[in-house]
Design a protein around this motif. Structure first.
Motif, mmCIF file in Angstrom:
data_model
loop_
_atom_site.group_PDB
_atom_site.id
_atom_site.type_symbol
_atom_site.label_atom_id
_atom_site.label_comp_id
_atom_site.label_asym_id
_atom_site.label_seq_id
_atom_site.Cartn_x
_atom_site.Cartn_y
_atom_site.Cartn_z
ATOM 1 N N ARG A 1 35.225 27.171 4.334
ATOM 2 C CA ARG A 1 34.730 26.558 5.560
ATOM 3 C C ARG A 1 34.802 27.558 6.713
ATOM 4 O O ARG A 1 35.771 28.315 6.826
ATOM 5 N N THR A 2 33.796 27.533 7.572
ATOM 6 C CA THR A 2 33.786 28.359 8.778
ATOM 7 C C THR A 2 34.040 27.468 9.983
ATOM 8 O O THR A 2 33.325 26.484 10.207
ATOM 9 N N LEU A 3 35.068 27.797 10.752
ATOM 10 C CA LEU A 3 35.435 27.036 11.940
ATOM 11 C C LEU A 3 34.862 27.693 13.189
ATOM 12 O O LEU A 3 34.703 28.913 13.243
ATOM 13 N N ARG A 4 34.571 26.876 14.187
ATOM 14 C CA ARG A 4 34.043 27.369 15.460
ATOM 15 C C ARG A 4 35.172 27.414 16.481
ATOM 16 O O ARG A 4 35.826 26.404 16.720
ATOM 17 N N TYR A 5 35.358 28.582 17.078
ATOM 18 C CA TYR A 5 36.422 28.776 18.081
ATOM 19 C C TYR A 5 35.777 29.063 19.433
ATOM 20 O O TYR A 5 34.958 29.971 19.564
ATOM 21 N N ALA A 6 36.184 28.304 20.465
ATOM 22 C CA ALA A 6 35.619 28.473 21.803
ATOM 23 C C ALA A 6 36.676 28.916 22.801
ATOM 24 O O ALA A 6 37.789 28.378 22.826
ATOM 25 N N THR A 7 36.335 29.912 23.602
ATOM 26 C CA THR A 7 37.173 30.322 24.724
ATOM 27 C C THR A 7 36.303 30.473 25.961
ATOM 28 O O THR A 7 35.156 30.921 25.875
ATOM 29 N N GLY A 8 36.864 30.074 27.112
ATOM 30 C CA GLY A 8 36.133 30.205 28.365
ATOM 31 C C GLY A 8 36.207 31.596 28.960
ATOM 32 O O GLY A 8 35.614 31.851 30.013
ATOM 33 N N PHE A 9 36.929 32.508 28.294
ATOM 34 C CA PHE A 9 36.985 33.896 28.751
ATOM 35 C C PHE A 9 35.796 34.666 28.189
ATOM 36 O O PHE A 9 35.335 34.391 27.080
ATOM 37 N N PRO A 10 35.308 35.650 28.913
ATOM 38 C CA PRO A 10 34.122 36.383 28.474
ATOM 39 C C PRO A 10 34.425 37.404 27.382
ATOM 40 O O PRO A 10 35.583 37.795 27.187
ATOM 41 N N PRO A 11 33.394 37.874 26.684
ATOM 42 C CA PRO A 11 33.577 38.927 25.687
ATOM 43 C C PRO A 11 34.239 40.156 26.314
ATOM 44 O O PRO A 11 33.949 40.510 27.459
ATOM 45 N N GLY A 12 35.143 40.785 25.585
ATOM 46 C CA GLY A 12 35.837 41.964 26.093
ATOM 47 C C GLY A 12 37.131 41.662 26.810
ATOM 48 O O GLY A 12 37.931 42.572 27.041
ATOM 49 N N SER A 13 37.357 40.410 27.185
ATOM 50 C CA SER A 13 38.611 40.035 27.842
ATOM 51 C C SER A 13 39.741 40.017 26.824
ATOM 52 O O SER A 13 39.521 40.006 25.607
ATOM 53 N N VAL A 14 40.975 40.007 27.317
ATOM 54 C CA VAL A 14 42.129 39.963 26.422
ATOM 55 C C VAL A 14 42.066 38.730 25.528
ATOM 56 O O VAL A 14 42.274 38.806 24.308
ATOM 57 N N ALA A 15 41.762 37.577 26.126
ATOM 58 C CA ALA A 15 41.736 36.342 25.346
ATOM 59 C C ALA A 15 40.663 36.379 24.276
ATOM 60 O O ALA A 15 40.880 35.923 23.145
ATOM 61 N N ALA A 16 39.500 36.914 24.605
ATOM 62 C CA ALA A 16 38.410 36.989 23.632
ATOM 63 C C ALA A 16 38.732 37.990 22.523
ATOM 64 O O ALA A 16 38.438 37.752 21.337
ATOM 65 N N ASP B 1 32.949 26.352 28.439
ATOM 66 C CA ASP B 1 33.688 27.094 29.454
ATOM 67 C C ASP B 1 35.069 26.464 29.606
ATOM 68 O O ASP B 1 35.407 25.481 28.932
ATOM 69 N N ALA B 2 35.881 27.015 30.495
ATOM 70 C CA ALA B 2 37.278 26.581 30.594
ATOM 71 C C ALA B 2 37.410 25.106 30.946
ATOM 72 O O ALA B 2 38.304 24.417 30.447
ATOM 73 N N THR C 1 46.853 28.297 52.293
ATOM 74 C CA THR C 1 46.158 27.115 51.794
ATOM 75 C C THR C 1 45.817 27.310 50.323
ATOM 76 O O THR C 1 45.056 28.223 49.976
ATOM 77 N N PRO C 2 46.365 26.481 49.432
ATOM 78 C CA PRO C 2 46.048 26.617 48.009
ATOM 79 C C PRO C 2 44.682 26.024 47.685
ATOM 80 O O PRO C 2 44.285 25.007 48.258
ATOM 81 N N VAL C 3 43.989 26.659 46.761
ATOM 82 C CA VAL C 3 42.665 26.196 46.334
ATOM 83 C C VAL C 3 42.656 26.157 44.808
ATOM 84 O O VAL C 3 43.031 27.127 44.156
ATOM 85 N N SER C 4 42.228 25.025 44.258
ATOM 86 C CA SER C 4 42.105 24.898 42.808
ATOM 87 C C SER C 4 40.695 25.295 42.399
ATOM 88 O O SER C 4 39.718 24.806 42.965
ATOM 89 N N MET C 5 40.598 26.185 41.411
ATOM 90 C CA MET C 5 39.291 26.704 41.011
ATOM 91 C C MET C 5 39.390 27.265 39.596
ATOM 92 O O MET C 5 40.393 27.867 39.227
ATOM 93 N N THR C 6 38.355 27.070 38.779
ATOM 94 C CA THR C 6 38.385 27.594 37.419
ATOM 95 C C THR C 6 38.192 29.109 37.436
ATOM 96 O O THR C 6 37.636 29.677 38.378
ATOM 97 N N ILE C 7 38.612 29.741 36.350
ATOM 98 C CA ILE C 7 38.488 31.198 36.246
ATOM 99 C C ILE C 7 37.044 31.657 36.335
ATOM 100 O O ILE C 7 36.765 32.766 36.785
ATOM 101 N N ASN D 1 39.228 41.467 32.992
ATOM 102 C CA ASN D 1 38.787 40.340 32.168
ATOM 103 C C ASN D 1 37.656 39.569 32.831
ATOM 104 O O ASN D 1 36.706 39.129 32.174
ATOM 105 N N LEU D 2 37.785 39.379 34.157
ATOM 106 C CA LEU D 2 36.842 38.544 34.904
ATOM 107 C C LEU D 2 36.021 39.351 35.906
ATOM 108 O O LEU D 2 35.385 38.787 36.795
ATOM 109 N N ARG D 3 36.056 40.690 35.779
ATOM 110 C CA ARG D 3 35.289 41.609 36.643
ATOM 111 C C ARG D 3 35.669 41.465 38.118
ATOM 112 O O ARG D 3 34.856 41.675 39.016
ATOM 113 N N LEU D 4 36.927 41.134 38.387
ATOM 114 C CA LEU D 4 37.352 40.942 39.771
ATOM 115 C C LEU D 4 37.454 42.252 40.535
ATOM 116 O O LEU D 4 37.591 42.244 41.769
#
Length: 368
Positions: free
Chosen positions: A9-24, A53-54, A180-186, A210-213
């Motif tokens: 069986r082939t499983l599908r794995y999803a990450t909200g980090f882009p290709p080349g990032s540590v997580a990916a 996405d995340a 002032t804290p702000v909540s925001m996705t990566i 990872n996120l081109r910051l």
């Protein structure tokens, strides 16, 4: 696939980090390890910032859009409060002596988080089960600091700034110093920093690449606030998928989960130097925080441990917060010592497997 068979069986794995990032990259390592651990009955296709996405990962894994996902529980505070409570104690790492940590705080915190979740926090496992998910691995970042588009090195410069935060503890830290804290996705950070919507993000240094910051960050102060992000169920498996595997395949998933759990924090630590160099090549300046800010930040982190317990009791009904943090502290102290001699990814994976993941009963775990 019918339960009890060993059909490939082939499983599908999803990450909200882009290709080349540590997580990916860690996900690719995870996928490459799985066939060998499963006698080639399981393989995995990685979808980096393409399937989910995340902000979509929790529901996406729950509903079977992905079989496995890199879940950042901070985006879903009401769904995973016990996990988030323990994660938000991560600034306690600033209370350890640097000679104790040896720069490996992330490796220790991640291990303690995994051990607690598997064996000491049934409420954590129930939270995943309520979302039709099974926890099979954890991930942690390296230390969190201030990645900014202007200098922020002291309390006066912090006041009035808009800081992206990844947890209520960093939100309280920001408010404590007049920011002032702000909540925001990566996935929205680069644009927000570029357009001045944010002054800083409280993030780990590898997110610069990872996120081109590096395109937006001009000033970096890593000494504060400290802590790591470890509320990542890095291999959160769809419950139906998990129950459709054989005992041997589930054990293989746990074995590969140890690999992924090691690869993420180890990769973050290795990528720090590259990230700083890339930012400096783009003209960014690294700063030291003033001694008074560092001391005030450590004092805040110590007293905030009690606040975390009350916050999660009042806002999310967590009753065992104090007990969980006490148990976790003992695990963390143990793991700070254990990871001291780790000098390779393979050694870390083996340590995680021997001391944590191999002790999970694959025949019964997650089968309810």
């Amino acid at each position: 696939m019918l339960a009890g068979t060993a059909e490939a069986r082939t499983l599908r794995y999803a990450t909200g980090f882009p290709p080349g990032s540590v997580a990916a990259q860690a996900a690719m390592d995870y996928a490459e390890a799985l066939p060998g651990y499963s006698d080639d009955t399981l393989s995995m296709k990685v979808y980096a910032l393409s399937l989910l996405d995340a902000s979509e990962t929790s529901d996406g894994v729950r509903d079977g859009i992905a079989d496995v996902g890199y879940l950042l529980t901070v985006y879903f505070p009401s769904m995973y409060p016990h996990t988030n409570l323990v994660n938000e104690s991560s600034m306690q790492l600033t209370q350890f002596d640097e000679a104790e940590l040896q720069g490996k705080g992330a490796l220790a915190f991640n291990a303690a988080m995994a051990e607690l979740t598997f064996f000491n926090c049934p409420e954590c496992l129930d939270e995943y089960a309520a979302q039709n998910q099974v926890y099979t691995g954890n991930a942690a970042s390296s230390d969190y600091g201030l990645l900014c588009n202007k200098p922020v090195t002291n309390e006066a410069e912090l006041a009035g700034k808009r800081l992206r935060v990844a947890g209520s503890h960093w939100s309280r830290w920001s408010k404590h110093f007049g920011a002032t804290p702000v909540s925001m996705t990566i996935n929205d950070l680069l644009e927000a920093l570029s357009q001045g919507v944010l002054d800083c993000t409280i993030s780990s240094a590898p997110e610069l690449v990872n996120l081109r910051l590096t395109e937006a960050v001009t000033d970096i102060t890593m000494a504060v606030p400290g802590g790591v992000y470890a509320a990542a169920s890095a291999a959160s498996v769809n419950g139906d998928t998990w129950r459709g595997l054989t005992d041997d395949q589930r054990r293989a998933m746990l074995r590969a989960g140890a690999r992924l759990s090691a690869a993420v924090p180890y990769g973050y630590l290795e990528k720090e130097k590259e990230a700083f160099a890339a930012a400096e090549d783009e003209g960014a300046t690294r700063h030291e925080a003033t001694a008074s800010l560092e001391q005030a930040s450590k004092a805040f982190a110590e007293q905030d441990l009690d606040t975390i317990v009350e916050y999660y009791r009042e806002n999310h009904g967590v009753e065992r917060g104090e007990e969980l943090l006490a148990t976790f502290r003992g695990l963390l102290e143990k793991w700070v010592e254990r990871v001291g001699d780790v000098d390779s990814l393979d050694a870390l994976e083996q340590l995680y497997w021997d001391e944590i993941f191999s002790k999970v009963d694959a025949s019964s775990y997650g089968m309810q």
